[in-house]
Design a protein around this motif. Structure first.
Motif, PDB file in Angstrom:
ATOM      1  N   PRO A 152       0.822  -1.207   0.000  1.00 25.40           N
ATOM      2  CA  PRO A 152       0.000   0.000   0.000  1.00 25.40           C
ATOM      3  C   PRO A 152       0.861   1.265   0.000  1.00 25.40           C
ATOM      4  CG  PRO A 152      -0.912  -1.604   1.517  1.00 25.40           C
ATOM      5  CD  PRO A 152       0.420  -2.146   1.067  1.00 25.40           C
ATOM      6  N   GLY A 153       0.365   2.293  -0.688  1.00 25.61           N
ATOM      7  CA  GLY A 153       1.110   3.534  -0.823  1.00 25.61           C
ATOM      8  C   GLY A 153       1.587   4.148   0.476  1.00 25.61           C
ATOM      9  N   PRO A 154       0.767   4.215   1.536  1.00 22.27           N
ATOM     10  CA  PRO A 154       1.248   4.810   2.791  1.00 22.27           C
ATOM     11  C   PRO A 154       2.442   4.075   3.384  1.00 22.27           C
ATOM     12  CG  PRO A 154      -1.142   4.715   2.778  1.00 22.27           C
ATOM     13  CD  PRO A 154      -0.689   3.943   1.586  1.00 22.27           C
ATOM     14  N   VAL A 171       2.617   7.500  -4.604  1.00 25.97           N
ATOM     15  CA  VAL A 171       2.149   6.838  -3.377  1.00 25.97           C
ATOM     16  C   VAL A 171       1.411   7.813  -2.466  1.00 25.97           C
ATOM     17  CG1 VAL A 171       3.915   5.061  -3.484  1.00 25.97           C
ATOM     18  CG2 VAL A 171       4.364   7.143  -2.178  1.00 25.97           C
ATOM     19  N   GLN A 172       1.805   9.072  -2.471  1.00 21.80           N
ATOM     20  CA  GLN A 172       1.123  10.043  -1.623  1.00 21.80           C
ATOM     21  C   GLN A 172      -0.270  10.367  -2.131  1.00 21.80           C
ATOM     22  OE1 GLN A 172       3.837  13.382  -1.257  1.00 21.80           O
ATOM     23  NE2 GLN A 172       4.876  12.458   0.506  1.00 21.80           N
ATOM     24  N   ALA A 173      -0.540  10.070  -3.393  1.00 19.21           N
ATOM     25  CA  ALA A 173      -1.875  10.309  -3.947  1.00 19.21           C
ATOM     26  C   ALA A 173      -2.846   9.186  -3.596  1.00 19.21           C
ATOM     27  CB  ALA A 173      -1.800  10.461  -5.463  1.00 19.21           C
ATOM     28  N   ALA A 270      -6.540  -1.688   4.093  1.00 20.62           N
ATOM     29  CA  ALA A 270      -7.243  -2.858   3.557  1.00 20.62           C
ATOM     30  C   ALA A 270      -7.645  -2.677   2.104  1.00 20.62           C
ATOM     31  CB  ALA A 270      -8.481  -3.150   4.396  1.00 20.62           C
ATOM     32  N   THR A 271      -8.199  -1.510   1.781  1.00 20.17           N
ATOM     33  CA  THR A 271      -8.790  -1.304   0.462  1.00 20.17           C
ATOM     34  C   THR A 271      -8.383   0.048  -0.095  1.00 20.17           C
ATOM     35  OG1 THR A 271     -10.723  -2.594   1.173  1.00 20.17           O
ATOM     36  CG2 THR A 271     -10.945  -1.280  -0.844  1.00 20.17           C
ATOM     37  N   PRO A 272      -7.828   0.098  -1.317  1.00 18.56           N
ATOM     38  CA  PRO A 272      -7.525   1.397  -1.923  1.00 18.56           C
ATOM     39  C   PRO A 272      -8.809   2.122  -2.297  1.00 18.56           C
ATOM     40  CG  PRO A 272      -7.120  -0.377  -3.489  1.00 18.56           C
ATOM     41  CD  PRO A 272      -7.447  -1.033  -2.178  1.00 18.56           C
ATOM     42  N   THR A 273      -8.868   3.397  -1.971  1.00 15.42           N
ATOM     43  CA  THR A 273     -10.079   4.185  -2.248  1.00 15.42           C
ATOM     44  C   THR A 273      -9.819   5.382  -3.151  1.00 15.42           C
ATOM     45  OG1 THR A 273      -9.713   5.475  -0.226  1.00 15.42           O
ATOM     46  CG2 THR A 273     -11.140   3.546  -0.066  1.00 15.42           C
ATOM     47  N   GLY A 274      -8.563   5.635  -3.493  1.00 13.85           N
ATOM     48  CA  GLY A 274      -8.257   6.776  -4.349  1.00 13.85           C
ATOM     49  C   GLY A 274      -6.809   6.769  -4.767  1.00 13.85           C
ATOM     50  N   ASP A 293      -3.039  -3.457  -6.057  1.00 14.69           N
ATOM     51  CA  ASP A 293      -4.401  -3.256  -6.527  1.00 14.69           C
ATOM     52  C   ASP A 293      -4.849  -1.808  -6.466  1.00 14.69           C
ATOM     53  OD1 ASP A 293      -4.439  -3.328  -3.760  1.00 14.69           O
ATOM     54  OD2 ASP A 293      -6.345  -4.386  -3.623  1.00 14.69           O
ATOM     55  N   ALA A 294      -3.991  -0.896  -5.988  1.00 14.19           N
ATOM     56  CA  ALA A 294      -4.321   0.523  -6.069  1.00 14.19           C
ATOM     57  C   ALA A 294      -4.283   1.012  -7.512  1.00 14.19           C
ATOM     58  CB  ALA A 294      -3.352   1.354  -5.221  1.00 14.19           C
ATOM     59  N   PHE A 295      -3.709   0.205  -8.418  1.00 14.56           N
ATOM     60  CA  PHE A 295      -3.650   0.558  -9.832  1.00 14.56           C
ATOM     61  C   PHE A 295      -4.787  -0.082 -10.614  1.00 14.56           C
ATOM     62  CE2 PHE A 295       0.621   1.179  -8.240  1.00 14.56           C
ATOM     63  CZ  PHE A 295       0.982   2.399  -8.803  1.00 14.56           C
TER      64      PHE A 295
END
Length: 319
Positions: A152-154, A171-173, A270-274, A293-295
């Motif tokens: 995950p990005g964070p 990643v900050q986005a 858990a889940t990418p939202t943006g 999966d954020a992509f």
């Protein structure tokens, strides 16, 4: 003076990181995978209770990509996956009703077993914490040809030197929501036959799965996932949320007896939202790749495809 750079390091042994490493290995690019946890799998997590696995991360996966379908066929040939169901219950203000959907697949040995099988040909080192990714690129002071961050990005943002501006911006986005997953083990099965249930407009629950049905052994085990708002209030001490989750599940299904054991797992991301892009991955001129999966849609298939595509892009660049 020339610097000896040794291949690619992939940070994160979830399905995206492993898929990336598999592509690099097939292309003959030296690669190593580092995982901070005790096992590979990432959010395709499972934990054993008295020798029996229960999925504490992703609840299932679906297939629409032909290339991913070929991977699933390999898992099926190895006896690792089973077709589960295409129908869930859904609870909302109007009551309970059936909701048809895509075919969902489950893993009798836990979803983590699928990542471990995929990783069979790549070197994965667990309990290996990475602290810094700096220009070069270098990982904890060691130079590499490229670095792939599959997380995950964070979490990736904590590793990246701010000088790596492109990857830092990506990643900050990203924004993510949390959840808690609770494994509830009962003495016997006291609920009507069902596969899984989406729970809408509930203060605690978002999804409940019959793990005995999912795994095919009819064990008296339910796994519940919470809404982000409830999880956010219990991230510091997730075990303290156990009684509230158990009561919510008992109320939902009308269970007469309490669970014999409740285990709660925290997923802060858990889940990418943006922050998603139109690309399946990120690879910049600094040699920093990002996958997950954020992509794409928050799906197992999306994470696999992201890692696969990043691995191919890195192989093409380094080949």
């Amino acid at each position: 003076m020339d610097v000896d750079r040794s291949g690619v390091v992939v940070v994160g042994a979830g399905i995206a990181g492993v898929a990336c490493a598999v592509e690099l290995t097939r292309a003959g690019v030296p690669v190593q995978v580092r995982e901070r946890g005790h096992v590979s799998g990432g959010r395709m997590a499972s934990k054993r209770f008295d020798g029996r696995p229960a999925d504490t991360g992703a609840a299932y996966f679906t297939v629409s990509d032909p290339d991913f379908a070929a991977v699933v066929d390999d898992w099926r040939a190895a006896g690792l996956v089973r077709e589960w169901t295409d129908t869930f219950w859904a609870y909302d203000t109007s009551g309970r009703h059936d909701v048809p959907g895509p075919l969902r697949y489950a893993a009798p040995r836990g979803l983590r077993s699928l990542v471990e099988h995929l990783a069979g040909l790549v070197p994965v080192t667990v309990d290996r914490l990475v602290l810094t990714v700096e220009p070069g690129p270098t990982v904890d002071g060691q130079p590499y040809e490229a670095v792939a961050l599959a997380m995950p990005g964070p979490q990736a943002a904590l590793l990246l030197d701010p000088a790596l501006a492109d990857a830092t911006r990506v990643v900050q986005a990203q924004t993510w929501s949390p959840t808690l997953s609770a494994v509830l083990r009962f003495g016997s099965r006291h609920w009507p036959t069902f596969h899984g249930a989406f729970v809408n407009d509930h203060p605690v629950l978002s999804l409940v799965c019959d793990d005995g049905d999912r795994r095919g052994d009819d064990a008296p085990v339910l796994v519940a996932h919470t809404v982000p708002e409830f999880a956010a209030g219990h991230l510091a001490q997730p075990s303290g949320a156990g009684p509230a989750i158990e009561q919510a599940v008992r109320d939902l299904l009308g269970l007469p007896e309490p669970a014999a054991h409740v285990h709660v797992h925290r997923w802060t991301y858990a889940t990418p939202t943006g922050g998603r892009t139109d690309h399946t991955h990120h690879l910049d001129a600094d040699g920093i790749g990002l996958a997950g999966d954020a992509f794409g849609k928050p799906r197992v298939q999306s994470a696999w495809r992201s890692g696969r595509d990043l691995g191919r892009a890195l192989a093409a660049r380094l080949g």
